[in-house]
Scaffold this active site. Structure first.
Site, PDB file in Angstrom:
ATOM      1  N   ARG A  21       0.835  -1.205   0.000  1.00  0.00           N
ATOM      2  CA  ARG A  21       0.000   0.000   0.000  1.00  0.00           C
ATOM      3  C   ARG A  21       0.871   1.257   0.000  1.00  0.00           C
ATOM      4  O   ARG A  21       1.873   1.350   0.704  1.00  0.00           O
ATOM      5  CB  ARG A  21      -0.883  -0.008   1.242  1.00  0.00           C
ATOM      6  N   VAL A  22       0.489   2.222  -0.814  1.00  0.00           N
ATOM      7  CA  VAL A  22       1.138   3.530  -0.809  1.00  0.00           C
ATOM      8  C   VAL A  22       0.047   4.580  -0.618  1.00  0.00           C
ATOM      9  O   VAL A  22      -0.985   4.523  -1.286  1.00  0.00           O
ATOM     10  CB  VAL A  22       1.896   3.789  -2.129  1.00  0.00           C
ATOM     11  N   GLY A  23       0.277   5.514   0.287  1.00  0.00           N
ATOM     12  CA  GLY A  23      -0.707   6.567   0.543  1.00  0.00           C
ATOM     13  C   GLY A  23      -0.332   7.858  -0.171  1.00  0.00           C
ATOM     14  O   GLY A  23       0.390   7.854  -1.166  1.00  0.00           O
ATOM     15  N   ASP A  24      -0.811   8.959   0.373  1.00  0.00           N
ATOM     16  CA  ASP A  24      -0.620  10.242  -0.289  1.00  0.00           C
ATOM     17  C   ASP A  24       0.786  10.810  -0.136  1.00  0.00           C
ATOM     18  O   ASP A  24       1.242  11.593  -0.961  1.00  0.00           O
ATOM     19  CB  ASP A  24      -1.626  11.268   0.251  1.00  0.00           C
ATOM     20  N   THR A  31      -1.889  15.918   5.537  1.00  0.00           N
ATOM     21  CA  THR A  31      -1.785  14.799   6.467  1.00  0.00           C
ATOM     22  C   THR A  31      -3.199  14.315   6.757  1.00  0.00           C
ATOM     23  O   THR A  31      -4.151  15.065   6.631  1.00  0.00           O
ATOM     24  CB  THR A  31      -1.073  15.241   7.770  1.00  0.00           C
ATOM     25  N   GLY A  42      -4.722   9.201   4.183  1.00  0.00           N
ATOM     26  CA  GLY A  42      -4.029   9.282   2.897  1.00  0.00           C
ATOM     27  C   GLY A  42      -4.707   8.550   1.761  1.00  0.00           C
ATOM     28  O   GLY A  42      -4.598   8.964   0.606  1.00  0.00           O
TER      29      GLY A  42
END
Ligand SMILES: *[C@@H]1O[C@H](CO)[C@@H](O)[C@H](O)[C@H]1NC(C)=O
Ligand SMILES: *[C@@H]1O[C@H](CO)[C@@H](O)[C@H](O)[C@H]1NC(C)=O
Length: 346
Positions: free
Chosen positions: A230-233, A253, A256
């Site tokens: 998983r990759v967020g913002d 923040t 994300g």
């Protein structure tokens, strides 16, 4: 003769007035066009100090945000940022980090990168040593090793959450039809929806230097119990952060997985380019999350080209921006009132 002297005097006065006004112009112009400051999301003042110290030492906005993010990555008290916390479902701690130079529009980022503590510096190496923008996963760690960084475990016993046994995949309840992402244990979802707002307090930094430099830096260990990969913002340019010289910069923040769909940092900078104040820009950008999903929480901090600072937030109990400028002995905390979000679905 008298006429000659008069004319000479008149000339001198004209020159004096011209010079005087041009000096006044410069005196007003200089500080306004080249503000110097560091800001970051949350009251992470030690990161602010580290960034400002680097800014004072090297005069580089990019050095400043890198130093501040490095401090946060190593600071065990920052559970939402540092190593040793927020492992994925398999128990592995990884980093997402990004640097952006708002003058050259260069970007370097790493995402879901294991085993390397100095994620933001690896992001800088991606920016400066390759023609690429983002590297991901174990291959990003391989690149880091080639650049001289050391592989080491990012899991710690003291971090508590970071061992695989404590974050068994069996306790997580993903999928697609549900509110997961960040995934979290089913047992705590029902009993404590407030938990959902823990673990998203990522650090986003903005720095401006006396040479007109403008930079953004972000780093995080990611959402706890995420699906591996998983990759967020945070590492995504325009989502976790964005900078454009002559306009300003913004960092975000919060949740994300939702925030990144709206490119809120880019949206806030766009609002400022149309004349909005930093605060109004952040508000307008957050308002584009419509309708806000239940339990959504997000915050933005922005700086305009004149060095004015503002922010907005939704769903958090409170939000603060840490600010440090020349002449300030300590960072100061700018409180940002949050508008209420929709309560989390039970
Ligand atoms: C900053 O660092 C000091 C130790 O150097 C520590 O006592 C303090 O709690 C830290 N502050 C924050 C907000 O992390
Ligand atoms: C977690 O890390 C271990 C040790 O490096 C590795 O064997 C395992 O494949 C990792 N799991 C995931 C899901 O990345």
């Amino acid at each position: 003769m008298v006429r000659c002297v008069m004319s000479l005097l008149a000339h001198l006065m004209t020159i004096a007035v011209l010079c005087g006004s041009c000096q006044v112009f410069q005196m007003h112009q200089q500080p306004a066009s080249q503000p110097v400051l560091v800001i970051n999301t949350w009251p992470f003042v030690n990161a602010t100090r580290a960034a400002f110290a680097a800014l004072s030492r090297t005069g580089s906005a990019l050095d400043a945000v890198e130093a501040g993010c490095l401090q946060a990555e190593a600071d065990q008290s920052l559970e939402s940022v540092s190593y040793g916390h927020h492992p994925d479902e398999a128990g592995n701690v990884t980093f997402d980090a990004m640097l952006m130079n708002g003058v050259t529009m260069e970007v370097g980022a790493v995402a879901a990168m294991p085993d390397i503590l100095e994620a933001v510096s690896v992001a800088r190496a991606v920016m400066e040593r390759t023609g690429h923008t983002m590297l991901v996963g174990d291959r990003a760690a391989d690149f880091a090793v080639e650049m001289g960084f050391k592989r080491r475990s990012l899991n710690t016993d003291s971090g508590g959450q970071a061992t695989a046994s404590q974050t068994s995949a069996a306790t997580c309840s993903p999928p697609a039809d549900h509110s997961c992402g960040p995934y979290r244990p089913a047992s705590s979802r029902d009993s404590n929806p407030g938990n959902r707002r823990l673990g998203h307090d990522t650090i986003g930094m903005v720095a401006m230097d006396a040479g007109g430099g403008l930079a953004v830096g972000t780093t995080t260990n990611g959402a706890a119990h995420r699906v591996p990969g998983r990759v967020g913002d945070t590492a995504v340019v325009g989502a976790g952060g964005y900078a454009k010289a002559g306009v300003g910069a913004a960092v975000g923040t919060g949740d994300g997985d939702i925030l990144m769909r709206y490119l809120l940092a880019f949206a806030a900078v766009s609002e400022m380019s149309l004349g909005a104040s930093p605060e109004a820009a952040c508000r307008a950008a957050l308002a584009s999350v419509r309708p806000p999903p239940s339990g959504f929480h997000g915050a933005l901090a922005a700086v305009d080209a004149d060095g004015n600072v503002g922010g907005a937030c939704i769903g958090f109990d409170s939000f603060q921006i840490s600010v440090m400028r020349p002449g300030m002995p300590e960072p100061s905390l700018l409180p940002v009132p949050c508008s209420p979000g929709r309560p989390a679905r039970l």
